[in-house]
Design an enzyme around this catalytic site. Structure first.
Site, PDB file in Angstrom:
ATOM      1  NE  ARG A 102      39.405 110.383 115.966  1.00 32.99           N
ATOM      2  CZ  ARG A 102      40.199 109.875 116.909  1.00 32.99           C
ATOM      3  NH1 ARG A 102      40.508 110.597 117.969  1.00 32.99           N
ATOM      4  NH2 ARG A 102      40.690 108.655 116.794  1.00 32.99           N
ATOM      5  CG  HIS A 129      38.650 103.765 116.297  1.00 32.39           C
ATOM      6  ND1 HIS A 129      39.271 104.355 115.206  1.00 32.39           N
ATOM      7  CD2 HIS A 129      39.373 104.148 117.389  1.00 32.39           C
ATOM      8  CE1 HIS A 129      40.304 105.063 115.633  1.00 32.39           C
ATOM      9  NE2 HIS A 129      40.394 104.952 116.944  1.00 32.39           N
ATOM     10  CD  GLN A 132      43.340 101.672 118.190  1.00 36.00           C
ATOM     11  OE1 GLN A 132      43.550 102.878 118.141  1.00 36.00           O
ATOM     12  NE2 GLN A 132      44.285 100.797 118.524  1.00 36.00           N
ATOM     13  CG  ASP A 219      37.715 102.499 124.374  1.00 39.10           C
ATOM     14  OD1 ASP A 219      38.602 103.277 124.754  1.00 39.10           O
ATOM     15  OD2 ASP A 219      36.892 102.795 123.478  1.00 39.10           O
ATOM     16  CB  CYS A 259      42.202 101.992 121.276  1.00 41.79           C
ATOM     17  SG  CYS A 259      40.948 102.810 122.291  1.00 41.79           S
ATOM     18  NE  ARG A 287      44.941 103.769 114.628  1.00 45.78           N
ATOM     19  CZ  ARG A 287      44.271 104.821 115.116  1.00 45.78           C
ATOM     20  NH1 ARG A 287      44.220 105.010 116.413  1.00 45.78           N
ATOM     21  NH2 ARG A 287      43.630 105.653 114.310  1.00 45.78           N
TER      22      ARG A 287
END
Ligand code: CP
Ligand code: NVA
Length: 301
Positions: A102, A129, A132, A219, A259, A287
């Protein structure tokens, strides 16, 4: 498939295969059927940004597959003192079987993958991402029993989530309507890909994007790394909120995904988040299953 860097690199069949395996692993876990498919394997997990879901789901996931996870904070690696990513990649590849990272710049993940001798998984960059969105697609399919033909509406920042959702949803045959303010559009490469699809639209009005949607997603207005822009973004994103008024425009059985982490009363109201908490926390749970499937596909055998 040798890495998972961004969904643009995956075919529709590869995405569906991951979702099918994720469903199977979820079923097996629920029924306490062991699946030590990565017995003795080690996943290194490099974090340059904070994480709750990604860190814990990867670490628990590799353990459930019979392997082990190593949490590697970039601050504690020599990388944090300037050791080049290509040297980190070649060193780690001598010890472990896969690397999850990440970080900020997507190019760093591409570079890591090009020097690593083991599979690399993108656990979030400024661009994408993918893990996700695999979990999001899994969650949508669980709730709607299909993906093809559904309409996904995304409200807010044209960030990593907007980029990966656009690519992932279009690849599985969904319609995509984005509502993003001017100056906050998704990545150019993603838009070039999306413009080939007649069922894609990039709008500026949330109300128009939400019309007849099956799934509404949002988001945060300010992603990790954008802390200095928080105030200016609060102004730019005013009105780009998932609330009950917006939901009325979607299909009556529409679901809402996020998310997480969420900023209540900014991109989503607390009331909507709590109304859809069941599905949003299924999304968080998924996830685990989706990433276990990715690890098996990449690190198995
Ligand atoms: N959604 C997500 O990636 O959460 P974390 O930042 O907690 O990992
Ligand atoms: N867009 C957010 C997602 C967090 C999971 C960020 O990059 O901070």
């Amino acid at each position: 498939m040798t890495n998972l860097l961004k969904l643009l690199d995956l075919s529709t069949d590869e995405i569906i295969d991951i979702l099918n395996l994720a469903d199977q692993l979820k079923y097996e876990k629920k029924h306490a059927i062991p699946h030590p498919l990565l017995k003795g394997k080690t996943l290194g997990m490099i974090f340059e940004k904070a994480s709750t879901r990604t860190r814990v789901s990867f670490e628990a996931g590799i353990y459930q597959l019979g392997g082990q996870g190593l949490f590697l904070s970039s601050q504690e690696l020599q990388m944090g003192r300037g050791e080049p990513i290509q040297d980190t990649a070649r060193t780690l590849s001598r010890y472990i079987d896969g690397i999850m990272i990440r970080t900020y710049a997507h190019e760093n993940v591409e570079k890591l993958a090009s020097f690593a001798g083991v599979p690399v998984i993108n656990g979030l960059t400024d661009l994408a991402h993918p893990c996700q969105v695999l979990a999001d697609l899994m969650t949508i399919r669980e709730r709607k029993n299909k993906l093809e033909g559904l309409k996904m509406c995304y409200i807010g920042d044209g960030n990593n989530m907007a980029n990966s959702l656009t690519v992932g949803c279009l690849k599985v045959g969904m319609s995509v309507s984005l509502a993003c303010p001017n100056g906050y559009h998704p990545d150019e490469g993603v838009l070039a890909f999306a413009k080939e699809y007649p069922n894609f639209e990039l709008l500026s009005q949330p109300a128009k994007a939400a019309e007849d949607a099956d799934v509404i997603i949002t988001d945060v207005w300010s992603s990790m790394g954008m802390e200095s822009e928080i105030e200016q973004r609060r102004v730019a994103f005013k009105g780009y909120q998932v609330n009950h008024e917006l939901l009325k425009l979607a299909k009556s059985d529409a679901i809402v995904l996020h998310c997480l982490p969420a900023k209540r009363e900014e991109e989503i109201t607390s009331a909507v988040l709590e109304q859809f908490a069941d599905v949003i926390f299924d999304e968080a749970e998924n996830r685990l299953h989706a990433q276990k499937a990715v690890m098996v596909k990449l690190m198995g055998q």
